[in-house]
Every structure is written in structure tokens, then in C-alpha cells.
Design an enzyme around this catalytic site. Structure first.
Site, PDB file in Angstrom:
ATOM      1  N   LYS A  36     -16.991 -45.197 -32.410  1.00 42.12           N
ATOM      2  CA  LYS A  36     -15.848 -45.508 -31.236  1.00 42.12           C
ATOM      3  C   LYS A  36     -15.845 -44.211 -30.341  1.00 42.12           C
ATOM      4  CE  LYS A  36     -12.009 -47.337 -32.411  1.00 42.12           C
ATOM      5  NZ  LYS A  36     -12.165 -48.966 -32.017  1.00 42.12           N
ATOM      6  N   ARG A 106      -6.586 -44.450 -33.105  1.00 40.75           N
ATOM      7  CA  ARG A 106      -7.487 -45.361 -33.659  1.00 40.75           C
ATOM      8  C   ARG A 106      -8.684 -44.343 -34.587  1.00 40.75           C
ATOM      9  NH1 ARG A 106      -8.002 -50.272 -30.289  1.00 40.75           N
ATOM     10  NH2 ARG A 106      -6.867 -49.938 -28.479  1.00 40.75           N
ATOM     11  N   GLY A 115     -11.670 -54.046 -38.811  1.00 42.96           N
ATOM     12  CA  GLY A 115     -10.157 -54.163 -39.266  1.00 42.96           C
ATOM     13  C   GLY A 115     -10.013 -53.445 -40.861  1.00 42.96           C
ATOM     14  N   MET A 117      -9.564 -50.182 -41.187  1.00 40.40           N
ATOM     15  CA  MET A 117      -8.629 -48.848 -41.193  1.00 40.40           C
ATOM     16  C   MET A 117      -7.814 -49.226 -40.066  1.00 40.40           C
ATOM     17  SD  MET A 117     -11.520 -45.788 -41.574  1.00 40.40           S
ATOM     18  CE  MET A 117     -12.808 -46.368 -40.423  1.00 40.40           C
ATOM     19  N   ARG A 362     -19.707 -51.548 -28.888  1.00 36.45           N
ATOM     20  CA  ARG A 362     -20.493 -51.375 -30.135  1.00 36.45           C
ATOM     21  C   ARG A 362     -21.664 -52.726 -30.264  1.00 36.45           C
ATOM     22  NH1 ARG A 362     -15.297 -52.393 -34.088  1.00 36.45           N
ATOM     23  NH2 ARG A 362     -15.006 -54.738 -33.609  1.00 36.45           N
ATOM     24  N   HIS A 478     -34.793 -67.883 -66.232  1.00 39.58           N
ATOM     25  CA  HIS A 478     -35.607 -68.842 -66.183  1.00 39.58           C
ATOM     26  C   HIS A 478     -35.011 -69.986 -65.106  1.00 39.58           C
ATOM     27  CE1 HIS A 478     -36.723 -73.374 -66.753  1.00 39.58           C
ATOM     28  NE2 HIS A 478     -37.870 -72.756 -67.079  1.00 39.58           N
ATOM     29  N   SER A 791     -52.307 -57.501 -61.566  1.00 42.62           N
ATOM     30  CA  SER A 791     -51.101 -58.153 -60.857  1.00 42.62           C
ATOM     31  C   SER A 791     -50.000 -57.669 -61.893  1.00 42.62           C
ATOM     32  CB  SER A 791     -50.954 -59.646 -60.953  1.00 42.62           C
ATOM     33  OG  SER A 791     -50.039 -60.290 -60.179  1.00 42.62           O
ATOM     34  N   CYS A 858     -46.182 -59.836 -58.853  1.00 40.94           N
ATOM     35  CA  CYS A 858     -45.878 -61.162 -58.772  1.00 40.94           C
ATOM     36  C   CYS A 858     -44.598 -61.442 -59.471  1.00 40.94           C
ATOM     37  CB  CYS A 858     -46.976 -62.121 -59.481  1.00 40.94           C
ATOM     38  SG  CYS A 858     -47.100 -61.558 -61.142  1.00 40.94           S
ATOM     39  N   TYR A 878     -50.851 -56.539 -51.903  1.00 38.51           N
ATOM     40  CA  TYR A 878     -50.340 -57.663 -51.659  1.00 38.51           C
ATOM     41  C   TYR A 878     -48.992 -57.790 -52.606  1.00 38.51           C
ATOM     42  CZ  TYR A 878     -52.174 -60.115 -55.843  1.00 38.51           C
ATOM     43  OH  TYR A 878     -52.400 -60.472 -57.236  1.00 38.51           O
TER      44      TYR A 878
END
Length: 907
Positions: A36, A106, A115, A117, A362, A478, A791, A858, A878
Site C-alpha cells: 500500500k 491502514r 481484509g 488486518m 495493487r 491408489h 525412470s 514418472c 523429461y
């Protein structure tokens, strides 16, 4: 103030002025001035109409908490001096009974915490200065309205008087006088209410409302610093990973008044639509009001633009129609702010007697859809580069675009909470049995499969269900893994629920019983279980999505593949931009109804000949599966993991099903029961599975290899694209294990080559999921017969490294996360210090033996942005993840390439 301050402390700069032609700060001073304060200073530097004020830095907040909630020496004199400068700028004096300066106080952390503080408006009023304000403004109603607002806010924030005390007084007064709106109250009404407010304060705290303006000011400043540690701010910081050490600044600013009559107003606006991203003025305002009225819901705000008013069907005038000159000025300011900040802005403004004042700007919060459009449009407008556009999007937010989500405005009745295991939301009838799920789906009904936990036998029911809910299991259980692969919403580990599948009942924590056929909704993005059918928003992929992903693909180094076990998975993976299949789990193919019997015949066979007869029935099914996958991927790499789970998972455990299987196979039921008993293990995850199973029964590997190679030959002929399968041996810990099974694979390949006359190209590698295989990676990869690719199966590697079962981890994770032993769930984001170290060691040692060794991961970590960045940093080739996480991984890989911000931690 501190009584033991040093001279340097007294001389230190704690206060930074802005406005009235002066600005001690700028937008890049967020750490010191908070968002701010920094942005007010920046707007003042741009020449925008900003009420003058000053910011007390975050360093004071740090001092306040480090010194038993006291303030540093020297601060008081700096604040008094700054108040004088602000008063001179507006022609008023703080505390002057005839010409009082009023200020707002503020909070302002370096990142927006809307909202969370505290704020106090109209400070500087008491019984004397309110008369001066009334005389100076010529409006007693305005003055006493401002005073009652101040008493209410100050008493709530500083004195600890419940806000409801004041709301009751106001509502009672309006009811007794037959008034409906605050705007109907006269000066005399407000004077009476002020008196009642003061009586209430004295009654609540045992002393009068403070009239000393200096005491008011310091009480407010300390209260705002104190609000950094209020419960809601602490919770918000924890949810958004904001460090406690940042602290907040305090901004003290000359008041401007939107409640001075019908040519005054207050509002909140966005420079672009935060829901859609469209470049249009978006926001609300109220005539004759102060800022808190807009968000408090006491009065219905009006639309700022005429276009928005017409679309909403509102009858109240828009700001554009009511004050066209102010609206035009606001649009000009929006353009300046976007040019300076190069992003969509969220602003607060006040209009006092027809003059516009800017109170805050902001970067605005926005939906994922809006974020994409704004980023692409800003790049196309030349305000940011394409790489900056890529960096603007949170990869995890893409889940909002790929799955149905609950409408934010929908009413929700929460039954229970679990783990947000697979994103998206779904509603349907409760079913407890996977067979019933499949049957109801065939009749066109949507169902939620509710289980204590799922097993591979449930796969058909999971596929049929719109969503999956389990009482047990973690983020890589699973249920979670399969659901993510299918793109099904899933909530796991909802331990508050008691599930009795036999009785067909699910009992909520409050004791309410839900039965089969009752409608529930699950939100796999939040872990919430909801009663009834809840309104949804359906996903839409815009052209901006494709544009941004193409920009991401242009800069990333890391490849992105998908974990895909079915034709549907493979097609979905290609749709989302996968560059191949990094994990095809062959066991999932065996659970189809027409195949499971042959698999059970193989398991129940008493000798190799019997097993081979059963495997001969499975071979054409496997070959057809692989052939379809190769055809869809059309030359892209496909990594196929050989059979991994223990055999007991394929056998029924209920006597009724065992009898059915025995009859179908033509064997005594005792034989089926005997095999179930023989294969039962105390800890199957570390038991007779993976390569251990294949070494005992090499004919299984032989059949699977033949299916792979015959499918490769057939698919290459059909597509004209070369097929180079990657055959992956699971759970290898010793080089000898790898060699035994590689010999079976090579011999099978040679046999297929001889039979077909086609020269095969293929690679044989291993899944690294045990610490020993990572540590012995050089040996496993060495020589002509060594592994040609690795992998990393990071799901199991995490379990074996941490000694933590993913299916039983929920209570441990909750405790460890709460005590900060874990920074994040290690099954969601890779543990870089432990599991990550094994991955790095395995990579380095494997490439020492084979420099061209292809390496990926993987596990489910392949779709986690932080884990993807880690994989990029240590040089993997990858990542592979579920199809619906492919866009997330593509974007995360691009961001890692651009920023290089995440590097592997030193051990």
C-alpha cells in the site's frame, strides 16, 4: 516508546512521506513500505491525485515484536513532523477544534492480504473537533456520520468492543423511527446515535471513549501493528506461504470523504474484468458513502460503467452517467497505472465534492481464465514480453481450466473434509460397490464411488464414477493416482466419515447418515465433501490457453510426457500436449472383465505349462492394447512398465467371488483359496512384486515382451512411423536382477525379428524406486547390457526413502505439517533434501557410466510445479504425469527454464 534507545535508533528513518508534490518512496520499496505505502508513493510520483500522508515502515513492525510490543525512540517525533507536513498540505491541523485534520490508519504488508488486518477511518474526531468539522464543512449530518463511524471502528479495532454492539444500536434506532436506509438519518439522528455509542463503550470497557487525539493516534498505530498477529492474518499467511517475518507497514493518510453528499462517492474498480480478463472498466461505487460501505453489503453498490449497468439490468445510474468527467479521468488514470505496473490493477478511489482521489492500487486478484487472457493481451499490447506472460501464470491454477469447478456463488453444506487428491468437482448418487457404479453409469446415472479405500479391482467402478471418495489413503494412494490419471475428481483420507459398505451407509461427523442413492458433491480441489447437488462451472479452454502454452513450449528444455494406461488416456494426453508416454502400467489392462479370468487362470495354474496356456490367452489382448497405444502416439516415445503389483491383487478375497472364479476356471474352490493364502503378504509394497515376480515366473516377462514387439511391428506398418518401445523393468535393486530379465526381453525380441523379418529398435531400462538402485546407478547402467534409460518412480522412492506408507500417511502428515517437520506433503512435492538427493545421485552416477542415459520421473511429482523445477535444475530429460497435469508441467518447465530460480539444495 522505548526508554533505552540509542542515538542511531533516534536518528533512523522510520517515516516516509508521499503526496502534495513529495514522495520519499517508490513501487520497488514494498519490503520497507508494504504494498500500500509503496504504491501510494508511486502514484504520487506519477502525479496522480493522492491524498497526502506517510508510511511507518515494516522495520517498526519488526522492532515492535522484537521489543515486547514497544515502539522505537525517534518514531514519535517523526510522526508529529509528518502530521504537520500533511496538515499544511491540506490546510488543516491535527487536533485543532475549528479546523481538524482527519486521517485514516491502514495496514499494508508487502503482498496483498485483503481484509486480514485492521483499518481505522476518520481518526482525529472527538466531541470538540466534530463541531469544527461540522462548521467547516457546513454539514452537521456528514460530521456526525463520520464521528459515529470512527467510534465504531476504533472501539472494535483498538478497544475490543464487539461490532455487533453498535449494529444493534443503529438498527434499533432505525426500527423505532421507521427508517430503512442509513442515508435517511439526519444530523440529529447521528448525534443521538453517537451518544448511545459512547454510552455503550463505557459500559463495555468501564471507561469513556478516549477524547485525547494523540492517544487515539498511537492506539490505532499499535493496533494495526498488532493485527499482523491476529488469527485471520496468521491463517491467511499460512495458506498463502507468507513469512511471519515480513511484518506490516502502517500508512497514515489525510481523509477524503465520499460521504459529503450526492456529489461525493467511494468505489473499488479493476482496470480489466477480473473474471474474464476483458479490457474494460469493472467495479462498483456508492454515492454519499465511505469505503467500508462498499464491501459491508449494507447498501447495494452501483456499476461504474454504463455497459456493465445495462448487462446487469440495474436501474441505478452508473458512475459514467452520473459523473462523466470523473469517469473519464478514472479511465485515463487506469491507462497510466497499467503502463506503469504492466499488469491489471485493483484500485480504490473516493470522490469528494466532485474531485477524484486515488487511495490504493495493487495487482488485482483474478481467475485462471482471466489471468491467461490478461497475460496474452498484455504481451500482444507490448506492455510485457512473452516470457513475462509465461511467468505471470500460476501453473497450479490451470486446474481451474481443465476440470469442472464449484461455482463460487453456490451455497455449500459441508459434510466432511479430506485430502484434495484429484482436482475438479462432481455430483452424483452415492454408491459403495464398483459393480453397481458401472451398472448405474450404463443407465445414464452419475455416481460418486464411496469406499473405505480402493484397490485395483475397483478400476471399472472408478472409471464409471463421476468422482471418488475414500476414508483412507493419501495423495498418492491408489485412489488418488488412478483418479488423477482418469481426470476424475477425488477426495481421499476423509477419516471423519464412517463408511459401512455392507450396510450401504456413510455416517458424517455430526451423526447424519447418508445412504446409497443419496446425492453428494465432492470438490477434489479443496477436499470438501458436500451435501446434495451443488452448482458447477464447466471448463472452457480458450485460444489464449493455446497461445500461452505455445510460448511456454518455445522456451522449456524439459520434456513432458504422460502416464497413460488406456487408449482414452493416451488420446487425452496428446490433446493436452504430451510428447510421449512416460509410464504405461500394464497391470491396469488386466482388470477388464474379459481379461481378469485369464489372469486368474495363470495365477492359479500349478505349473509353467498351465501358466503358459493362460498367458497365451492374454497375449493377443496385450498386443492389441500396445498396438493401439503405438498407433495413437505415432512415433512418439512410449515407456511400458512390465507387470509390477503382487499377484494377490488380481484374486478375489470374498468367498462368494472365490466360488465364482473357481467355477469359471473349472478348479476346486480350495485351489483358489489356497493361492489367495499363499500369496498373502504382511507388507506387499516391499514384497513379491516387480522384477522379483518376473524372475520367479519369467514366462510373464516373455509374454509381455512379445506383445510389445509384435505390436511395434504392426503399428509401424499401419502408421508408417518408426516405433521404438522403451521396456521398463520395475523394482530393480541389483544389476543381476536387471540382467536376468533383460536377457529374456532380448531373446524374445530376436525371436520376433526372426518370425517377422523386421529389425526391431527398442530400449531396455529400469524404474528407479528403491534407494539401493539410486545408489548403485552406475553399476546398473554400465556396459553394453546396462540400462539404457532410468525412470525415477518417485511415489515408491518417497515411501522407501522416508519409510512412510502413502496409504497410511494422512495422520502423520497432518501432525508433521502442523509442526513444520515437513514443509509440504512429500507425496505431492518432492522432498529435495532426501528423495531429491537420491534422484540427483542416481542421475550423476548413471550418466557417469552412460553419458547419453535418458532420465525422467514418472511419479505424481511429475505434475507438481516445484518438483518440475527441481527436475529441470538437476538436468533430467523429461517428467511424466497424469494427462490432466500435462499443461501444468509444460508451464512449470518453461518457468524453470526462464527463471532458473529453483536449484537443488546442497546436502
Amino acid at each position: 516508546m522505548s526508554d533505552t534507545a540509542s542515538d542511531p535508533e533516534r536518528r533512523r528513518k522510520w517515516v516516509y512521506l508521499f503526496g502534495a508534490g513529495r514522495s520519499d518512496g517508490s513501487a520497488d520499496m514494498r519490503e520497507l513500505l508494504g504494498g500500500k505505502g509503496a504504491n501510494l508513493a508511486e502514484m504520487a510520483s506519477l502525479g496522480l491525485p493522492v491524498p497526502p500522508g506517510f508510511t511507518i515502515s515494516t522495520e517498526v513492525c519488526a522492532y515492535y515484536y522484537a521489543n515486547d510490543r514497544t515502539l522505537p525512540e525517534g518514531l514519535e517525533s517523526q510522526v508529529e513532523s509528518a502530521l504537520g507536513i500533511v496538515g499544511d498540505a491540506v490546510g488543516a491541523v491535527f487536533g485543532d477544534p475549528k479546523n481538524p485534520l482527519l486521517v485514516s490508519v491502514r495496514s499494508g504488508a508487502r503482498t496483498s492480504m485483503p481484509g486480514m488486518m485492521d483499518t481505522i477511518l476518520n481518526l482525529g474526531l472527538n466531541d470538540q473537533t466534530v463541531e469544527g468539522l461540522a462548521a467547516r464543512s457546513g454539514d452537521a449530518r456528514f460530521a456526525y456520520d463520520s464521528y459515529r463511524r470512527f467510534i465504531q471502528m476504533y472501539s472494535d479495532v483498538v478497544l475490543g468492543v464487539e461490532i455487533g454492539v453498535f449494529e444493534d444500536i443503529l438498527e434499533t434506532h432505525k426500527n423505532l423511527n421507521n427508517l430503512t436506509s442509513d442515508t435517511e438519518l439526519t444530523a440529529e439522528d447521528w448525534q443521538e446515535i453517537v451518544a448511545r455509542y459512547k454510552e455503550a463503550v463505557e459500559r463495555e470497557i468501564g471507561q469513556p471513549f478516549p477524547q485525547d487525539l494523540k492517544a487515539q493516534l498511537w492506539g490505532a498505530i499499535k493496533a494495526v501493528f498488532g493485527s499482523w498477529q491476529n488469527a485471520r492474518a496468521i491463517t491467511y499467511r499460512r495458506l498463502h506461504q507468507i513469512p511471519d517475518s515480513w511484518g506490516t507497514a502502517v500508512t497514515v493518510q489525510a481523509m477524503v470523504f465520499g460521504n459529503m453528499g450526492n456529489n461525493s462517492a467511494t468505489g473499488v474498480a479493476f482496470t480489466r474484468n477480473p473474471s474474464t480478463g476483458v479490457k474494460e472498466v469493472y467495479g462498483e461505487f456508492l454515492v454519499n458513502a465511505q469505503g467500508e460501505d462498499v464491501v459491508a453489503g449494507i447498501r447495494t453498490p452501483q456499476n461504474i460503467s454504463e455497459k456493465a449497468r445495462i448487462e446487469a439490468g440495474d436501474t441505478g445510474p452508473s458512475l459514467e452517467a452520473l459523473m462523466p468527467d470523473v469517469f473519464a479521468e478514472l479511465k485515463e488514470i487506469f491507462a497510466k497505472l497499467e503502463a506503469r505496473y504492466r499488469d491489471m490493477q485493483d484500485v480504490e478511489f473516493t470522490i469528494q465534492n466532485g474531485k477524484l482521489w486515488m487511495l490504493q492500487t495493487r495487482s488485482g486478484k483474478r481467475t485462471a481464465e482471466a489471468a491467461l487472457k490478461i497475460a496474452v493481451d498484455l504481451a500482444n499490447e507490448g506492455l510485457i514480453t512473452r516470457e513475462e506472460a509465461v511467468m505471470r501464470i500460476d501453473p497450479s491454477a490451470l486446474d481451474q481450466l481443465l476440470h469442472p469447478t464449484i461455482d463460487p456463488s453456490a451455497h455449500k453444506h459441508i459434510i466432511a473434509r479430506g485430502l484434495a487428491a484429484s482436482p475438479g468437482a462432481a455430483s452424483g448418487e452415492i454408491v459403495f460397490d464398483p459393480n453397481e457404479a458401472e451398472a448405474l453409469k450404463a443407465k445414464g446415472r452419475e455416481v460418486i464411488l464411496v469406499r473405505i479405500e480402493t484397490s485395483p479391482e475397483d478400476i471399472h467402478g472408478m472409471h464409471a464414477a463421476a468422482g471418488i471418495l475414500t476414508a483412507r489413503g493419501g495423495m498418492t494412494s491408489h485412489a488418488a493416482v488412478v483418479a488423477r490419471g482418469m481426470g476424475r475428481p477425488c477426495v481421499c483420507g476423509a477419516g471423519q466419515l464412517r463408511i459401512d459398505a455392507k450396510a450401504g451407509e456413510m455416517t458424517a461427523p455430526n451423526g447424519k447418515i447418508y445412504r446409497a442413492g443419496d446425492i453428494i458433491t465432492i470438490d477434489g480441489s479443496t477436499g470438501e465433501v458436500l451435501e446434495g447437488r451443488v452448482r458447477m462451472r464447466q471448463p472452457e479452454l480458450s485460444g489464449d490457453f493455446a497461445t500461452l502454452m505455445s510460448w511456454a513450449d518455445a522456451v522449456r528444455r524439459l520434456g513432458v510426457r504422460a502416464n497413460a494406461d488406456t487408449v482414452r488416456d493416451a488420446q487425452q494426453a496428446l490433446h493436452f500436449g504430451a510428447e510421449g508416454i512416460g509410464l504405461c502400467r500394464t497391470e491396469h489392462m488386466f482388470f477388464e472383465a474379459d481379461r481378469i479370468l485369464a489372469m486368474r487362470e495363470m495365477i492359479c495354474a500349478e505349473d509353467e505349462e498351465g501358466r503358459r496356456r493362460a498367458l497365451a490367452k492374454i497375449l493377443p489382448m496385450q498386443r492389441a492394447d500396445f498396438e493401439a497405444m503405438f498407433e495413437i502416439m505415432a512415433g512418439l516415445p512410449v515407456t511400458i512398465r512390465l507387470l509390477d503389483p503382487p499377484l494377490h491383487e488380481f484374486l478375489p478375497h470374498e468367498e462368494k467371488e472365490q466360488i465364482s472364479v473357481a467355477e469359471a476356471l473349472g478348479v476346486p474352490v480350495s485351489r483358489v483359496k489356497s493361492r489367495v493364502s499363499e500369496l498373502q503378504e504382511f507388507n506387499p509394497m516391499l514384497g513379491f512384486r516387480g522384477c522379483r515376480l518376473a524372475i520367479r515366473y519369467p514366462e510373464i516377462t516373455e509374454m509381455q515382451a512379445r506383445a510389445i514387439f509384435e505390436a511395434a511391428v504392426n503399428a509401424a506398418k499401419k502408421t508408417g512411423k518408426p516405433v521404438v518401445p522403451e521396456v521398463m523393468i520395475p523394482l530393480v535393486a541389483y544389476r543381476k536382477e536387471f540382467d536376468i530379465l533383460r536377457d529374456v526381453i532380448v531373446a524374445t525380441a530376436e525371436a520376433v525379428e526372426k518370425e517377422t523379418g523386421v529389425k526391431l529398435e527398442y530400449q531396455v531400462g529400469t524404474m528407479v524406486e528403491l534407494p539401493r538402485s539410486a545408489l548403485r546407478a552406475e553399476e546398473i547402467a554400465a556396459g553394453e547390457g546396462g540400462a539404457e534409460f532410468f525412470s525415477f518412480g518417485t511415489n515408491d522412492l518417497t515411501q522407501t526413502c522416508l519409510g512412510l506408507s502413502r496409504d497410511d500417511a494422512a495422520p502423520i502428515l497432518e501432525n508433521y505439517l502442523g509442526r513444520s517437520i515437513f514443509e509440504s506433503d512429500p507425496f505431492v512435492s518432492i522432498d529435495q533434501d532426501g528423495v531429491g538427493e537420491l534422484v540427483r545421485i542416481g542421475t550423476e552416477r548413471g550418466r557417469k557410466a552412460r553419458p547419453d542415459l535418458k532420465i525422467g520421473i514418472c511419479g505424481e511429482h511429475g505434475g507438481d510445479p516445484a518438483s518440475v523445477a527441481f527436475c529441470h535444475a538437476i538436468g533430467l530429460d523429461y517428467v511424466s504425469c497424469s494427462p490432466f497435469r500435462v499443461p501444468v508441467a509444460r508451464l512449470a518447465a518453461a518457468q524453470a527454464a526462464i527463471s532458473g530460480r529453483i536449484t537443488p539444495k546442497e546436502g
